[in-house]
Design a protein around this motif. Sequence first.
Motif, PDB file in Angstrom:
ATOM      1  N   CYS A  51       0.816  -1.211   0.000  1.00  0.00           N
ATOM      2  CA  CYS A  51       0.000   0.000   0.000  1.00  0.00           C
ATOM      3  C   CYS A  51       0.849   1.261   0.000  1.00  0.00           C
ATOM      4  CB  CYS A  51      -0.931  -0.005   1.214  1.00  0.00           C
ATOM      5  SG  CYS A  51      -2.158   1.311   1.214  1.00  0.00           S
ATOM      6  N   LEU A 156      -4.533   4.401   0.828  1.00  0.00           N
ATOM      7  CA  LEU A 156      -5.597   3.551   1.359  1.00  0.00           C
ATOM      8  C   LEU A 156      -6.832   3.604   0.467  1.00  0.00           C
ATOM      9  CD1 LEU A 156      -5.203   4.578   5.092  1.00  0.00           C
ATOM     10  CD2 LEU A 156      -4.745   2.293   4.162  1.00  0.00           C
ATOM     11  N   GLN A 159      -6.413   1.373  -2.510  1.00  0.00           N
ATOM     12  CA  GLN A 159      -6.619  -0.035  -2.166  1.00  0.00           C
ATOM     13  C   GLN A 159      -8.103  -0.342  -2.009  1.00  0.00           C
ATOM     14  OE1 GLN A 159      -4.505  -2.662  -2.070  1.00  0.00           O
ATOM     15  NE2 GLN A 159      -6.383  -3.834  -1.734  1.00  0.00           N
ATOM     16  N   TRP A 160      -8.851   0.588  -1.445  1.00  0.00           N
ATOM     17  CA  TRP A 160     -10.302   0.421  -1.310  1.00  0.00           C
ATOM     18  C   TRP A 160     -10.955   0.331  -2.697  1.00  0.00           C
ATOM     19  CZ3 TRP A 160     -14.311   3.666  -2.925  1.00  0.00           C
ATOM     20  CH2 TRP A 160     -15.585   3.367  -2.413  1.00  0.00           C
ATOM     21  N   LEU A 193      -6.282  -3.807   2.715  1.00  0.00           N
ATOM     22  CA  LEU A 193      -6.806  -2.533   3.195  1.00  0.00           C
ATOM     23  C   LEU A 193      -6.786  -2.488   4.714  1.00  0.00           C
ATOM     24  CD1 LEU A 193      -8.239   0.186   2.819  1.00  0.00           C
ATOM     25  CD2 LEU A 193     -10.410  -1.075   2.720  1.00  0.00           C
TER      26      LEU A 193
END
Length: 298
Positions: A51, A156, A159-160, A193
């Motif tokens: 990430c 983040l 990644q979501w 995540l």
Amino acid sequence: MASEVRESLDAYLAFQIAEVQRSMPLISAADQEAVHSARLALRRLRSGISCFGIFLPPAPPEARHGIRWLATSLGEARDLFVLAQRVKLWLDAPVPWRSAEVLRTAVEGLVERSNSIARHVAGDLRASRAITDFAGLPSHGTGPNGPTDGQAIACLHRQWEVMQQRIAEAEKSRSGSARNELLHDARKDVKRLRYALEAVAGALGPGSLLILQPAVALQRVLGEHHDAVASLAWMDTLAVDRGIDATDLDQLRHMEARRLEEAEREYSRTLLETPVPAPGAVLSSDGAIPAVRLQDQS
């Protein structure tokens, strides 16, 4: 602030490396709790690196490959053990099994394979070399350059988005095997995540819980779904084994298929009732997502 995010991420990654180091001597004795602890630490380590990779000093390719091999190998060992415990619970049910001993022998075979893989991994020089390489990296963390709060949120959020796209693909899929594979990948996505957010949650504040709690719920139900799929796939291999009564096998498949159906229903409820919110909306005061070029260094 950048320093708080950086310190949180540095400490998180360092702890995961130390956890793997602590577990390896016990893994050599096929200690299943140690296998689980090391596997989880490796997942957390690789999630943080994946990430926030753009902000981390690059690890040598051989170190990255070694960590990936170690994670994959321990994952195989742990999956076999979990499958064995799952099937054992079915065999302990008050059912008049006709070939109980043969089935229990098959389950014991899963445990033996798991233990064998664990011992092999612990004795392989690739494992110790990979861990040493990662532990010895100069400041295996973000260094003085970030990420800032906004940059961490951007990572983040990306990644979501990957997770959401995977879920959308699974919802469109009508093929059982293809859908199962997509949901398995979505499970990996939500884990990345969750663990990446855990690495910086202390710096980003209590809003992190608004993401972590539904992420844990989604991970759990997708885990149950995958375990049921894996169990049914293993039962299919038993069809060619001699000595296993066909009625027993049908009963096992029926019981596991019911759990899979329940997992599907719970998955749908989870998506509807407790969806994982977008980090950009929950963690950022204005919902703005800074533009950050991301790369995967896992």
